[in-house]
Scaffold this active site. Sequence first.
Site, PDB file in Angstrom:
ATOM      1  CG  HIS A  22      -2.117  -0.790   1.229  1.00 33.90           C
ATOM      2  ND1 HIS A  22      -2.558  -1.531   2.307  1.00 33.90           N
ATOM      3  CD2 HIS A  22      -3.042  -0.983   0.248  1.00 33.90           C
ATOM      4  CE1 HIS A  22      -3.694  -2.146   1.988  1.00 33.90           C
ATOM      5  NE2 HIS A  22      -4.006  -1.832   0.743  1.00 33.90           N
ATOM      6  CB  CYS A  33      -2.516   0.512   8.565  1.00 34.70           C
ATOM      7  SG  CYS A  33      -1.091   0.359   7.511  1.00 34.70           S
TER       8      CYS A  33
END
Length: 288
Positions: free
Chosen positions: A169, A263
Amino acid sequence: MTGLPWGRRFLMCPPEHYGVLYEINPWMNREVAVDLDLARGQWGDLVATLTEAGAGVELLEPQPDLPDLVFTANAGTVNRNRFIPSRFRHPQRQPEVDHDVAWFAAHGYEVAWLPEGVGHEGAGDALPFRGVFLSGYRSRSDAAAHGPLSALLGAPVRPIELVDPRLYHLDLTFCPLDDRRAMIAPHAWDSYGRKVVEALVPEPLFLEVEEMLGFCANSVVVGSTVVMAQCPRRVGKVLEDWGFDVAIVDVSEFLKAGGGCRCLTLALDVAIPATDGPPPSTGTSAAR
Ligand code: ARG
């Protein structure tokens, strides 16, 4: 003022049902046990640290059988009062979407959907910087998402290809610090992506591979505080010279699922101004 114009309000989800129950990235191994009490404590420390730094934290209700719901960065992408739900690559995370959408709809956000079949994993893969969103693609998000995402966000989107499967990511490789500075990890991008980021960031803090794998880029910036899972001395020195305070929060239990501090949060106060007037408000709320 040191810091970013956003990052004072976050959505987080308590780790009541967290665990490593499947393997969808190279960090996850079902045989490694998660200590849930420790995870609860670490998550609580993160909330306390963000709050102390001046941020507000809103809560998404944890749900059984959705262990990765704690990683709210992947709920979707927020700009102004608009929420664009993620379209997850892996079926294990797809049922999270209904819970995310319910929260945003109940909190006054307009929900606008990406076209079906186009993958995008939200703020985990889309970070605002200097009036644009950088958006990562390959393992999780699709390059094809960027046109529709830009139309829905009402802001330019610059795609960056992520080439290292461990850094799946964008928020593992890029961390905006203020309007000129960001921690950046060119190793994780293809050569075109490197050029795009290097042209965009006037004062980069380049991260080494080991620093990146220590989740340095996955930090949360609240004003002048950088909340990090760990901070190598070299990185800390640059941040302090730039006027930031570093706060370390041990999130070891979450690293087992491939997620760090960033996150575990979703910024709710991103407001990149529209370049071509307001985002379109018709035809975007169609059913999935
Ligand atoms: N286990 C989660 C997954 O693989 C971790 C998500 C990390 N989130 C992030 N924004 N990098 O989807």
